[in-house]
Design a protein around this motif. Structure first.
Motif: not given
Length: 408
Positions: A158-176
């Motif tokens: 569960s911790a891996v998923h939360s951390s990885n999802k935060a990483d993905i959202e950060a990448k998408l935010s930078i792209m936007d």
């Protein structure tokens, strides 16, 4: 009928089942990511899943002569053993619901996390039930520390998923932000060229929306994947996906105890003198009920789809050959994996056979190798991922070490 009698043979079957059961989810997830409708995929999968049970029944179940206490598969079909048959078929029903649920959950929370959470629930609930149903033939002082390892693994998952999802959202935010900066800037020659490309819908130079061109783990990769896959998940609730996973885990935790009851009749539902169902007969009835429910649900979903999927039809399904060979392969892998798990459980205890629930070890390997899961993630995510995999490896070793020997 072929009977596995030694602990070594049972453990070998568990390892084979672990590999098969960890591989087939990857195959179905791969087809969803390539845009194939889950209804089409699951219908193909269901056919070969049943075929695997038939092959096992007519090979292992028919080897040698039938004995009074251990009848062959065909001999047992005519016996009055319907209470045990009902247990086996109930197990098939809950497995079918669980497998169908995970097929949709993969899209929402990823292959790795789905398998981690559902497997942990299966072990905690199902293994405990099997331990008591099997008259405690497995060594509790070894078995339950292994269950504890699974609990720790799911927390880490569960911790891996939360951390990885935060990483993905950060990448998408930078792209936007980068897209906004480029769209608002008109000062340099390069930006003018970029604007022209965007106007002509040739924006690969800025945002390469091609899964083949974008590097795994980048924001461009995730956006390209979202455009291609059949289930659209960007902007949806992660909690919704986790609810599907928990429902699948509960279903998975019940199917093995149901087969245990079918083959060993701990509740004494059979008439006096009627032999217990052999594992091959139980698996045959188990697979039939799994197949029937899967067909009913997926044909229904063709015409009344869920989760925003497009409508389809039996005609469209029959014409859809894209990836069909992989879906058929997944059905064989799952069918033989379940069969080997039950064969090993009948010999060494179903609680020990639940070691195959360490299948996230295999699924995560395929997800990292082919899907680029966790690629370019943060150091925190990598540390949690390694810790999770270590706990699963420890769990499978401990559970297999608890293997006992069932008395005839």
């Amino acid at each position: 009928m072929y009977v596995v009698e030694d602990k070594g043979g049972a453990i070998a079957l568990m390892f084979a089942a672990l590999f098969f059961l960890g591989t087939w989810p990857f195959v179905l997830a791969l087809l969803e990511r390539r845009g194939r409708l889950p209804q089409h995929t699951y219908l193909d999968y269901s056919i070969t899943n049943l075929l695997a049970a038939i092959i096992i029944a007519f090979t292992f179940g028919e080897i040698g002569r039938s004995k009074p206490g251990e009848p062959n598969f065909l001999t047992q079909l005519s016996q009055d053993n319907w209470p045990s048959v009902c247990f086996a078929m109930a197990g098939g029903l809950v497995l079918s619901i669980g497998n169908l649920s995970t097929q949709y959950a993969w899209a929402y929370v990823g292959l790795s996390v789905t398998e981690v959470v559902s497997s942990c629930i299966t072990v905690v609930v199902g293994t405990t039930m099997n331990y008591f149903l099997d008259d405690r033939i497995n060594r509790a002082e070894i078995l339950f520390p292994g269950v504890g390892c699974f609990v720790i693994a799911v927390c880490l998952g569960s911790a891996v998923h939360s951390s990885n999802k935060a990483d993905i959202e950060a990448k998408l935010s930078i792209m936007d932000k980068e897209k906004t900066r480029i769209a608002n800037s008109e000062t340099t020659k390069d930006l003018q060229s970029t604007a022209l490309d965007l106007e002509n819908e040739k924006n690969e130079a800025v945002i390469p929306f091609s899964e083949n061109k974008a590097k795994a783990g980048t924001a461009e990769f995730f956006m390209a994947l979202e455009k291609r896959r059949s289930i659209k998940v960007v902007g949806t609730s992660t909690m919704f996906g986790m609810c599907i996973v928990f429902m699948a885990g509960i279903c998975f935790s019940l199917f093995s105890p149901a087969v245990n009851l079918a083959t060993n009749d701990q509740w004494h539902t059979l008439k006096t003198g009627v032999p217990h169902l052999v594992v091959y007969t139980a698996f045959f009835y188990f697979s039939i009920s799994c197949f029937v429910l899967a067909i009913i649900l997926n044909v229904t979903f063709l015409y009344w789809p869920i989760l925003g999927l497009p409508k389809s039809s039996l005609t469209a399904y029959a014409k859809d050959w894209k990836g069909r060979q992989w879906a058929l392969l997944a059905g064989f892998l799952c069918g033989f994996g379940n069969g080997f798990q039950f064969m090993g459980g009948q010999a060494a205890g179903y609680a020990a056979a639940d070691a195959v629930q360490a299948l996230p070890l295999v699924s995560t390997f395929w997800g990292i190798l082919f899907f680029g899961e966790f690629r370019k993630s943060s150091r925190r995510t990598y540390i949690l991922l390694v810790a999770m995999l270590f706990m699963f490896a420890a769990a499978v070793g401990v559970l297999m070490a608890s293997s006992g020997h069932r008395k005839t």
